[in-house]
Design a protein around this motif. Sequence first.
Motif, PDB file in Angstrom:
ATOM      1  N   GLY A 278      -0.200  11.446   3.551  1.00 25.52           N
ATOM      2  CA  GLY A 278      -0.883  10.374   3.675  1.00 25.52           C
ATOM      3  C   GLY A 278      -1.121   9.798   1.981  1.00 25.52           C
ATOM      4  O   GLY A 278      -1.070   8.654   1.640  1.00 25.52           O
TER       5      GLY A 278
ATOM      6  N   TRP B   9       2.463   8.382   1.276  1.00 25.72           N
ATOM      7  CA  TRP B   9       2.645   7.087   1.944  1.00 25.72           C
ATOM      8  C   TRP B   9       1.582   5.893   1.275  1.00 25.72           C
ATOM      9  O   TRP B   9       1.921   4.791   1.333  1.00 25.72           O
ATOM     10  CB  TRP B   9       2.240   7.319   3.416  1.00 25.72           C
TER      11      TRP B   9
ATOM     12  N   TRP C  26       5.033  15.207   6.870  1.00 26.44           N
ATOM     13  CA  TRP C  26       4.602  14.799   8.160  1.00 26.44           C
ATOM     14  C   TRP C  26       5.139  15.649   9.417  1.00 26.44           C
ATOM     15  O   TRP C  26       4.652  16.010  10.376  1.00 26.44           O
ATOM     16  CB  TRP C  26       4.880  13.187   8.174  1.00 26.44           C
TER      17      TRP C  26
ATOM     18  N   ILE D 221      -3.325  10.274  10.170  1.00 29.45           N
ATOM     19  CA  ILE D 221      -2.595   8.931   9.528  1.00 29.45           C
ATOM     20  C   ILE D 221      -3.467   8.161   9.146  1.00 29.45           C
ATOM     21  O   ILE D 221      -3.153   7.623   7.947  1.00 29.45           O
ATOM     22  CB  ILE D 221      -1.927   8.241  10.829  1.00 29.45           C
TER      23      ILE D 221
ATOM     24  N   PHE E  71      -5.256   9.171   6.557  1.00 31.33           N
ATOM     25  CA  PHE E  71      -5.269   9.669   5.159  1.00 31.33           C
ATOM     26  C   PHE E  71      -4.497   8.501   4.435  1.00 31.33           C
ATOM     27  O   PHE E  71      -4.667   8.223   3.194  1.00 31.33           O
ATOM     28  CB  PHE E  71      -4.697  10.981   4.780  1.00 31.33           C
ATOM     29  N   GLU E  72      -3.291   8.065   5.253  1.00 33.26           N
ATOM     30  CA  GLU E  72      -2.578   7.067   4.480  1.00 33.26           C
ATOM     31  C   GLU E  72      -3.583   5.819   4.091  1.00 33.26           C
ATOM     32  O   GLU E  72      -3.444   5.205   3.008  1.00 33.26           O
ATOM     33  CB  GLU E  72      -1.566   6.554   5.176  1.00 33.26           C
TER      34      GLU E  72
END
Length: 319
Positions: free
Chosen positions: A12, A15, A251, A267, A269-270
């Motif tokens: 994350g 990303w 990931w 996800i 955390f992105e």
Amino acid sequence: MLQGVLCGLLAGAMWGMVFVAPEFLRAFTPLEMACGRYICYGLIAAAVMSTRLPKLLRRLDRSDIIAMIKHALAGNIVYYMLLALGVKLAGVAATSLIIGVLPISVTLVGHKDHGSVPLKQLTLPLLLVAAGIACINIDVFTHDVGNGLPLSSKLLGVLCAAVALACWTWYSVDNARYLKRNPHFSSGEWSALYGVSSGLIALVIALVGLVFFHGDVTGAGAVASGRDWGLFWIVSAVIALGASAIGNHLWNIASRKVPLTLSGQLILFETLFALLYGFIYKQQLPRGLEIAAMVLLIAGVMWSVRIHALDDASEAHAG
């Protein structure tokens, strides 16, 4: 599972960089940014695996090639293009509202997979996640008055964002399932093959686009727009290395180590890192709703982690 959660967090963080990259490349279109990023990703993946790549390619069977192409399109290129078009036609607010339900959509699609916790046990954490997503999008709506486009364009943009959500939901679930069913490739090997296939597809799209839009890319209008191709390739390479090569590898590790009901929420955390990087770039503190969203999202994910840890412990004790 703790290692899987940590890998998801670091993915994350990688990303999240994608959301500030367009600020440095305002003179370029989303299609150009997507092609640049994934061409660089393909080159990096090929370089990293240069000595092993021929042997890896020989190990590929027909199902591997099909999965690789589908994942490269759905998880990278098509998703990013639809997302960019959604932002252009419907605005940031509507698009982020739709894409913001990604953690919940992945959790719901993968809730019947082996090792997943029953949804009933995840009701309260999911409600916290939903409340956090709502706070983020309410804040966006109250600080974004729209882009002045007609209703038909905005509706088309909403449709593009919805299809983008479907693409990434399908990719996330199918990629996790494929990695668990096919251990003959390590996470690093699969990430490299995934990168090469994404790069080749992006290169084909870029060449086709160059043929049809040569004047817009390198003509007088393009020069007048202030395009800096040196900066373009530097930013593309940094994003390709961090977000694509390293982020996807992390990931893939997380996908193998945690159940889908949890990986869907990781996800988030992105989103959190994207917010953090945005605050740093704009040199401003988060607003009240943004703080509330971050607290709710973190609480929801941590609660879900604890539920999964207790479930794993009870299964181990029963065994």
